[in-house]
Design a protein around this motif. Sequence first.
Motif, PDB file in Angstrom:
ATOM      1  N   GLY A 181      -5.887   3.112   1.718  1.00 37.77           N
ATOM      2  CA  GLY A 181      -4.540   2.570   1.937  1.00 37.77           C
ATOM      3  C   GLY A 181      -3.891   3.071   3.220  1.00 37.77           C
TER       4      GLY A 181
ATOM      5  N   ASN B 157       1.237   3.970  -3.192  1.00 28.86           N
ATOM      6  CA  ASN B 157       0.995   5.408  -3.073  1.00 28.86           C
ATOM      7  C   ASN B 157       2.102   6.207  -3.746  1.00 28.86           C
TER       8      ASN B 157
ATOM      9  N   HIS C  68       0.858   8.336  -6.737  1.00 29.71           N
ATOM     10  CA  HIS C  68       0.570   9.735  -6.385  1.00 29.71           C
ATOM     11  C   HIS C  68       1.771  10.668  -6.334  1.00 29.71           C
TER      12      HIS C  68
ATOM     13  N   GLU D 255       0.825  -1.216   0.000  1.00 28.19           N
ATOM     14  CA  GLU D 255       0.000   0.000   0.000  1.00 28.19           C
ATOM     15  C   GLU D 255       0.857   1.263   0.000  1.00 28.19           C
TER      16      GLU D 255
END
Length: 340
Positions: free
Chosen positions: A240, A160, A164, A156
């Motif tokens: 997440g 990210n 992102h 997770e």
Amino acid sequence: MIVTIPNSLAPPSILAFAAELDGLPAAELYEFDFGRSRWFPPFSMLLLAIILKRFRDAHPESRCRARNHEHHTYAAHLGFFRSFGLQHGNSPGAAPGSDNYVPITRLDIEEIRREAVDRWVEVGDVLEAKARELAGVLTRTDQGALFDTLSYSIREIIRNTVEHSEAPDLLICAQYWPTRNEVEVGIADAGIGIMRGLQRNPSFADLDERQAIQTALMPGVSGNPLAGTGTDVWQNSGYGLYMTNRICRSGGKFMICSGNAALQLTANDKMDLAGNMPGTAVRLLINTDRLPDLREQLQRFHEEGRRAAQTIRGANTSFASTASQMLSEDFQGNEIDDDF
Ligand SMILES: Nc1ncnc2c1ncn2[C@@H]1O[C@H](COP(=O)(O)OP(=O)(O)OP(=O)(O)O)[C@@H](O)[C@H]1O
Ligand SMILES: [Mg+2]
């Protein structure tokens, strides 16, 4: 000028040291004194490496030199010194990664994307495999509650970064101490940070860095305005960070640093710190003593999260089940996709 690396290498004192570096006057020579031999925890090593690298890059005209670094054989072995450019010890990733540790390792995000294309799989699948591989190095097994918890949490956090951060790469470093019942994982990127990540969603466009890291940990909060829509298992749902911080906090600690904000959470405690980090860095500290079955834990957090999300403005409250709410075995096989 002599710059003393702090005696305490706990994350809060490294964050304070980062601020101190920012305030240093210009000099021709900065001599960093690493001091006496002491324990360099994985996440602290990552933070310090990032901060020293940033300082080096910001002072191209100055000389930077190290002293007393030769006392730190273990940090040198794990690639610490090379990761900020000092020619001492192993390169990042060079140590074999046995004895329950992952040395400072750089993952190239473009390479991960290419691998997904070459293998005709989703980026999420490649990250899942990477996370399982790292959890396997740490635990020396490929099953059980600890293996599941680590592969889920690592997956997770690296997802990210890939989804992102807009950073070209990420750093990871980890260690498991079976006799201490403790695992520490550090994952960091030098990307856009949580605040700018969340701003992609108009509901969270006005938050400052401190508010952004608090908000990102809440269930259903995502910078992806499409969170919760669609049926793709790798679709964002905003769960997440909520799930991983809850996992860590039952018995361990969770820390997130991004921009000028940092937050450390335990079961009953929240420590708000001034940060000074490019991008985002996360520390997972997991207590392995009586670790509960992850599937049951995720289910419980998922249900509690759903209820809490109803009260959070801008949070996704849809019922789509996505990767961040499940263990991989729960969705593997459901998504066989032969399209091309
Ligand atoms: N490394 C990072 N860099 C930039 N922004 C980040 C980073 N990590 C998290 N964020 C921001 O925090 C938000 C919340 O993250 P979280 O993992 O909880 O949900 P998500 O990734 O959106 O959805 P899911 O995890 O369910 O796929 C992200 O949508 C993103 O805006
Ligand atoms: Mg996520």
